[in-house]
Motif scaffolding. Structure first.
Motif, mmCIF file in Angstrom:
data_model
loop_
_atom_site.group_PDB
_atom_site.id
_atom_site.type_symbol
_atom_site.label_atom_id
_atom_site.label_comp_id
_atom_site.label_asym_id
_atom_site.label_seq_id
_atom_site.Cartn_x
_atom_site.Cartn_y
_atom_site.Cartn_z
ATOM 1 N N ALA B 287 5.832 2.562 -11.049
ATOM 2 C CA ALA B 287 4.860 2.781 -9.976
ATOM 3 C C ALA B 287 3.917 1.589 -9.842
ATOM 4 C CB ALA B 287 4.063 4.050 -10.247
ATOM 5 N N SER B 290 5.877 -1.474 -8.452
ATOM 6 C CA SER B 290 6.263 -1.397 -7.042
ATOM 7 C C SER B 290 5.054 -1.455 -6.115
ATOM 8 C CB SER B 290 7.111 -0.147 -6.775
ATOM 9 O OG SER B 290 6.393 1.013 -7.076
ATOM 10 N N GLN B 291 3.907 -0.927 -6.551
ATOM 11 C CA GLN B 291 2.748 -1.042 -5.656
ATOM 12 C C GLN B 291 2.252 -2.488 -5.591
ATOM 13 O OE1 GLN B 291 -0.726 -1.499 -6.470
ATOM 14 N NE2 GLN B 291 -0.546 -1.548 -8.692
ATOM 15 N N LYS B 293 4.137 -5.145 -5.978
ATOM 16 C CA LYS B 293 5.115 -5.886 -5.185
ATOM 17 C C LYS B 293 4.857 -5.660 -3.693
ATOM 18 C CE LYS B 293 10.037 -6.338 -4.269
ATOM 19 N NZ LYS B 293 11.374 -5.795 -4.428
#
Ligand code: SF4
Lengths: 162, 529
Positions: B287, B290-291, B293
């Protein structure tokens, strides 16, 4: 643990709200029972993988597709919608058919990205079908190279009539 | 030992075509290749391979030609060995230098040549099922309808016998959002004995597609060979074009290209760190990765108009250069993102469960990495200092004094740590570079900053090379007399690294494969093309 909690408090809620208020309300073509939750299987069919990464991005905390009832499932047996990327690479055509066959009815196919729609930049390559509609019956199309996660989520919410 | 040049000069039948400070091109007979390559590989520090290209130059009266580009670290010297006049066969080099295994098999498929003595002559890029005599990269082949005749035939895998040995076939279509490839695990009890990776499902024939295209058209396609390293591929291509056109780009262009390359590295490394967590079902890590990125990709979109940084670099310059205000804004955002990175990365590195999964998992031995010519974080995690930004003077990297970040254990954890440390370095470089950008000069944001290309050298082999997040991406390019693409070979970092992945599996258990695979995080598209 304390760090984790502090970080959570500090960050607050990341998921963006109101995406579905931005889209025009069009009546969904889907039967009512599919409008609340949609199970999706991804099928990479010769994409450059940017479209696939944008689909992955739908799962990050900013978009969080799950809170819309949208989920990516591991088996085509569980899927309602097949999201295809890529122009239909020749060496994958058989696998694409098998994946589609494995899905239960009713089922839908979405072509994600320009090259899935009509071959895109790969038009004319010797091992590309020039679009997923030459491989599978395509119901929905999302243009872009790649379409942004915003485009994708709106397209999905659109077909669900949310 | 003689110096390389003396050796080549004294070698009967070798002709030195070009010998400059940084680059040499020599022609020799293909039968001399094995001996000359063996000599080169003995030189310390050992050369690395950049690319291996076969080209059909029969129309130019040169038969089939084979180009092997080696780079000698330390001296920053690149040598192209050219074997002209190949008719039907060439001696294999894969026994001397296993890194060339795939390239030679590919040449057999796409050109119908024979690599004599190749230890594994199975088809590679073209799966069984294509019509007989289908060799699409021959110049006399025009893209036709063979694909309609493609009829799936069984793939050929080695057989294994013995009590308790069983096979687990996986793919080509996988669960989750990933690209297609077929993996066949041979397991005995829990541990894996052997892994066969059958790739090239996404092969589209891009190298043929770009032939005859204009330079601009070519760029649009080359940027779409891969989503992950779109910028690196495009940049390598532009560098090759600029070499052929004898164009030197200005400092602001170099500066912004360096910034872009580091932005690409940062967003990919961070995403890859998150993905490794996904490989073991560690949601917290995933999580956070990905945030982060996503925020970096939004920054790409905002300042450069594309989340994957496509269409910004053009041959001769840049399509746009942000102004000093934007540079300041970008820097502020990056400082925040870097702080955020430092806030979440300990959550992952100090997580015992995660650490225990990654430590000692999927070890790539240094000798295997060297033999197979592995590149990027995968090589550096096995102690091989081959960061192209250090080895070769290009962009503004010499000023940034890049040194390869290495780890010694070669396991998934080391590959993670290389990425973590390189991300920090990238943020640091971005800081320096953007501060320079803030000093100006100002450009009109809506106008491209590029030099018009004049005449390009026709039929001259050249290459461009960029250290992408996955390793060194190499574009080899030859243009014709009209400035159209005659041959373009894409050797991505993933292409160089894929053969190493199966070697890291034996002794691990099948459920560790997702983690091992994600610790290499290779693409299929730019490998299969
Ligand atoms: S549409 Fe564009 S971004 Fe998407 S897979 Fe095709 S080439 Fe890649």
């Amino acid at each position: 643990m304390l760090n984790l909690l502090l970080r959570k408090l500090h960050m607050g809620r990341l998921t963006e709200q109101g995406i579905n208020s931005q889209i025009a309300q069009i009546p969904s073509a889907l039967p009512a029972s599919f409008r609340q939750s949609l199970q999706i299987r991804h099928l990479a069919c010769g994409s450059c993988n940017a479209c696939d990464w944008e689909m992955t991005a739908l799962g990050n905390s900013l978009y969080d597709h799950q809170h819309f009832g949208i989920d990516f499932v591991a088996s085509p047996r569980h899927a309602d919608l097949l999201m295809c990327t890529g122009p239909g690479a020749t060496q994958l055509v058989n696998a694409a058919h098998e994946t589609y066959e494995a899905m239960a009815n009713p089922k839908w196919v979405m072509a994600v990205g320009d090259c899935a729609i009509n071959g895109g930049v790969f038009k004319g390559a010797y091992a590309s079908s020039g679009g997923m509609d030459r491989v599978l019956p395509v119901d929905f199309k999302v243009p872009g190279c790649p379409p942004s996660p915003d485009d994708l989520i709106k397209a999905l919410l659109g077909i669900m009539g949310k | 030992m003689l110096s390389l040049r003396e050796y080549l000069q004294s070698y009967q039948g070798i002709e030195i075509i070009i010998w400059e400070n940084k680059e040499g091109i020599v022609e020799l007979s293909s039968s001399d290749l094995p001996e000359v390559l063996s000599y080169c590989l003995e030189i310390k520090p050992r050369p690395i391979w950049l690319t291996h290209v076969v080209n059909d130059e029969r129309q130019l009266g040169r038969g089939f030609c084979l180009y092997l580009v080696l780079h000698f670290p330390g001296k920053d010297f690149s040598l192209t060995l050219v074997a002209k006049g190949i008719k039907e066969e060439f001696p294999t080099l894969a026994l001397i230098f296993p890194a060339l295994n795939w390239s030679e098999r590919e040449a057999q498929d796409l050109f119908g040549l024979h690599a004599v003595g190749h230890p594994d002559p199975r088809s590679l890029v073209l799966h069984p099922g294509w019509p007989q005599g289908f060799h699409p990269l021959r110049k006399d082949y025009k893209a036709g309808d063979e694909r309609k005749a493609f009829d799936r035939a069984p793939l050929v895998f080695p057989e294994m016998h013995g009590d308790g040995i069983f096979q687990v076939p996986v793919g080509p279509i996988h669960a989750g959002i990933i690209e297609p490839g077929h993996f066949r695990f041979y397991a005995i009890g829990e541990p894996v004995l052997h892994l066969e990776a059958q790739l090239f499902y996404t092969h589209k024939g891009i190298e043929k597609l770009v032939e005859g295209r204009s330079i601009e058209d070519g760029l649009r396609i080359i940027e779409r060979v891969c989503g992950v390293c779109a910028l690196s591929h495009g940049l390598a291509y532009c560098e090759a074009v600029e070499k052929l056109a004898n164009v030197e780009v200005s400092r602001p262009v170099l500066l912004w290209r360096t910034i872009l390359a580091e932005l690409e590295r940062a967003y990919n490394h961070i995403g890859d760190i998150g993905n490794m967590c996904a490989g073991v079902g560690f949601a917290l890590g995933n999580a956070n990765g990905s945030q982060s990125k996503e925020k970096l990709q939004r920054l790409n979109l905002e300042f450069f108009g594309h989340r994957f940084l496509r269409g910004v670099v053009v041959p001769g310059g840049m399509k746009l250069i942000p102004g000093s205000k934007d540079s300041q804004a970008m820097l502020n955002r990056l400082i925040k993102l870097s702080d955020d990175f430092e806030a979440w990365i300990p959550l992952l590195l100090e997580h015992d469960g995660f650490r225990q999964r990654a430590v000692t998992t999927g070890v790539l031995k240094p000798e295997n990495a060297i033999d197979l010519g592995v590149t990027g974080p995968a090589a550096r995690a096995s102690g091989i200092a081959n960061d192209w930004r250090e080895l070769h003077a290009y962009l503004l990297y010499p000023e940034l004094k890049v040194t390869s970040i290495i780890e010694q254990d070669g396991d998934a954890w080391s590959r993670l740590m290389v990425r973590v440390k390189e991300t920090r370095e990238s943020f640091r470089f971005l800081n320096t570079l953007l501060r320079e950008a803030m000093q100006g000069p100002e450009f009109n944001y809506d106008k491209p900053v590029s030099i018009a290309l004049g005449k390009v050298r026709p039929f001259s082999p050249t290459w461009g090379c960029v250290e992408s997040p996955r390793g060194t991406d190499v574009i080899w390019l030859m243009l014709d007399e009209q400035g159209k693409i005659y041959r373009c070979r894409v050797r991505s970092a993933s292409y160089a690294n894929w053969p190493a992945v199966p070697l890291t599996l034996p002794g691990n258990i099948v459920p560790d494969f997702p983690l091992i695979n994600k610790s290499f995080e290779l693409c299929y598209s730019c490998c299969d093309r």
